[in-house]
Design an enzyme around this catalytic site. Structure first.
Site, PDB file in Angstrom:
ATOM      1  N   ARG A   1       0.822  -1.217   0.000  1.00 42.78           N
ATOM      2  CA  ARG A   1       0.000   0.000   0.000  1.00 42.78           C
ATOM      3  C   ARG A   1       0.852   1.261   0.000  1.00 42.78           C
ATOM      4  NH1 ARG A   1      -1.516  -3.175   4.103  1.00 42.78           N
ATOM      5  NH2 ARG A   1      -3.492  -4.260   3.987  1.00 42.78           N
TER       6      ARG A   1
ATOM      7  N   THR B   1      11.497   4.600   5.005  1.00 42.66           N
ATOM      8  CA  THR B   1      10.426   4.961   5.949  1.00 42.66           C
ATOM      9  C   THR B   1       9.746   3.683   6.447  1.00 42.66           C
ATOM     10  OG1 THR B   1       8.891   5.250   4.094  1.00 42.66           O
ATOM     11  CG2 THR B   1       9.942   7.247   4.948  1.00 42.66           C
TER      12      THR B   1
ATOM     13  N   ARG C   1      11.413   0.053   8.052  1.00 43.84           N
ATOM     14  CA  ARG C   1      12.038  -0.345   9.312  1.00 43.84           C
ATOM     15  C   ARG C   1      13.545  -0.215   9.157  1.00 43.84           C
ATOM     16  NH1 ARG C   1       7.885   0.573  11.180  1.00 43.84           N
ATOM     17  NH2 ARG C   1       6.535  -0.722  12.492  1.00 43.84           N
TER      18      ARG C   1
ATOM     19  N   HIS D   1      11.179   8.815  13.093  1.00 51.14           N
ATOM     20  CA  HIS D   1      10.083   7.854  12.882  1.00 51.14           C
ATOM     21  C   HIS D   1       8.718   8.558  12.933  1.00 51.14           C
ATOM     22  CE1 HIS D   1       9.094   3.291  13.216  1.00 51.14           C
ATOM     23  NE2 HIS D   1       8.190   3.924  12.482  1.00 51.14           N
TER      24      HIS D   1
ATOM     25  N   GLU E   1      16.792   2.008  16.702  1.00 53.43           N
ATOM     26  CA  GLU E   1      16.241   3.268  17.200  1.00 53.43           C
ATOM     27  C   GLU E   1      15.733   3.140  18.643  1.00 53.43           C
ATOM     28  OE1 GLU E   1      13.323   3.668  13.929  1.00 53.43           O
ATOM     29  OE2 GLU E   1      11.812   3.782  15.486  1.00 53.43           O
TER      30      GLU E   1
HETATM   31  C1  DGY Z   1       3.962   1.685  11.511  1.00 51.94           C
HETATM   32  O1  DGY Z   1       2.758   1.839  11.732  1.00 51.94           O
HETATM   33  O2  DGY Z   1       4.481   0.580  11.426  1.00 51.94           O
HETATM   34  C2  DGY Z   1       4.756   2.907  11.318  1.00 51.94           C
HETATM   35  O3  DGY Z   1       6.115   2.669  11.338  1.00 51.94           O
HETATM   36  C3  DGY Z   1       4.358   3.931  12.355  1.00 51.94           C
HETATM   37  O4  DGY Z   1       4.643   5.169  11.836  1.00 51.94           O
END
Ligand code: DGY
Length: 328
Positions: A157, A236, A238, A285, A267
């Site tokens: 998504r 963005t 992991r 994050h 992190e």
């Molecule tokens: C998630 O929901 O896995 C995101 O990393 C949170 O921002």
């Protein structure tokens, strides 16, 4: 029978209100910094539900402290913080919060791509430090996105939402995923490629795969060396998909041009040297950090807990649990 839910850390009020309106007893929320071990033990021993943050490690040992637990509702889409196998064995549902954070996370991804391509953080610092002495033809030259290639590692998504945005900027889209994405191919002209050409052909490589035993450390020294020297890496998803020490080295010696990171390998700790790099744009994050999205995520997590409390299947199960409660 009262259904108790431990809320491990603060969540938007809307979610707490929903849980209470449904007649659930809320234990917590615990503090943002994380509950003390004694509080975990005490609350989990009495709870049928757990609503937790992605930074809470819910491993087999923790689940073993929770004899009545029936659902772990993660306030996140990623569930790598939860031992799903151990939950499944115990008949505990595990749920997540898909869809509602897609657009916010895709926005941030584009923000990081633009910030790296146009050196926005360096530019901001330059002006604030009083170094702007007038227009120059060679000042902070970046690279433009139109005509460049975006490579998506993972095209679910969020990856698809990033592709839509990038296509509107005139980028060509490549993706690497376990199965073909006909929608993405139709709407964005995306092309599915194997992992090695994804690395070597992308001008921007954006990571959107979940963290698993297959993806942990997937981008390390060898992979970074396959990328273009002008390329930008954005993560963005992991942090642990990338070997951060190798990335620091690659950014320092020019193996790749820049990186935009919203997530980190361990992190909140950062690898030595990362902070000093001018070609790294770092965010704490915040992919899903909009007021609207965080509300929607919390409400979804609460609804998943409520469904299980009513003996119904939760809408966002990633691990199927038992529909009826275990014997007490
Ligand atoms: C998630 O929901 O896995 C995101 O990393 C949170 O921002």
């Amino acid at each position: 029978m009262t259904f108790r839910v431990t809320v491990s850390r603060p969540v938007p009020d809307a979610a707490l209100a929903l849980l209470r309106e449904a007649g659930l007893e809320v234990l917590g929320p615990g503090p943002s910094e994380g509950m003390a071990e004694a509080d975990w033990t005490d609350r989990l021993a009495r709870s049928e539900g757990l609503l937790c943050w992605l930074s809470d490690r819910v491993d087999a040992a923790r689940l073993a402290q929770a004899p009545c637990l029936r659902v772990v509702a993660n306030y996140a889409v990623g569930v790598d913080n939860i031992d799903r196998e151990a939950a499944g064995v115990r008949g505990i549902w595990v749920t997540n919060t898909p869809d509602v954070l897609t657009e916010a996370t895709a926005d941030l991804t584009l923000g990081l791509i633009l910030a790296c391509a146009r050196r926005l953080v360096e530019a901001d610092r330059f002006v604030r430090e009083g170094r702007f002495a007038g227009w120059r033809s060679d000042l902070l030259l970046g690279t433009e996105l139109a005509g460049k290639t975006l490579g998506l590692l993972g095209a679910g998504r969020i990856g698809s939402a990033v592709a839509r945005r990038a296509a509107a900027f005139g980028m060509k889209i490549l993706y690497n995923a376990n199965s073909p994405k006909s929608d993405l191919e139709r709407t964005c002209g995306a092309q599915r490629v194997a992992f090695p050409p994804l690395l070597s052909r992308s001008d921007v490589l954006s990571i959107h795969c979940p963290l698993s035993s297959e993806t942990r450390g997937l981008i390390a020294r060898a992979e970074l060396h396959r990328m273009k020297r002008t390329s930008i890496l954005v993560n963005t998803a992991r942090g642990a998909v990338v070997r951060e020490a190798d990335l620091v080295e690659a950014l320092r010696d020019g193996t790749i041009a820049a990186a935009g990171l919203d997530v980190f390998e361990s992190e909140p700790a950062l690898s030595p040297g990362l902070c000093a790099l001018p070609n790294a744009v770092l965010a704490p994050h915040i992919g899903s950090a909009t007021v609207e999205t965080r509300d929607r995520m919390a409400v979804l997590a609460a609804r998943n807990v409520i469904a299980v409390s009513r003996g119904e299947e939760p809408a966002n199960a990633v691990v199927r649990g038992a529909v009826s409660p275990p014997p007490r």
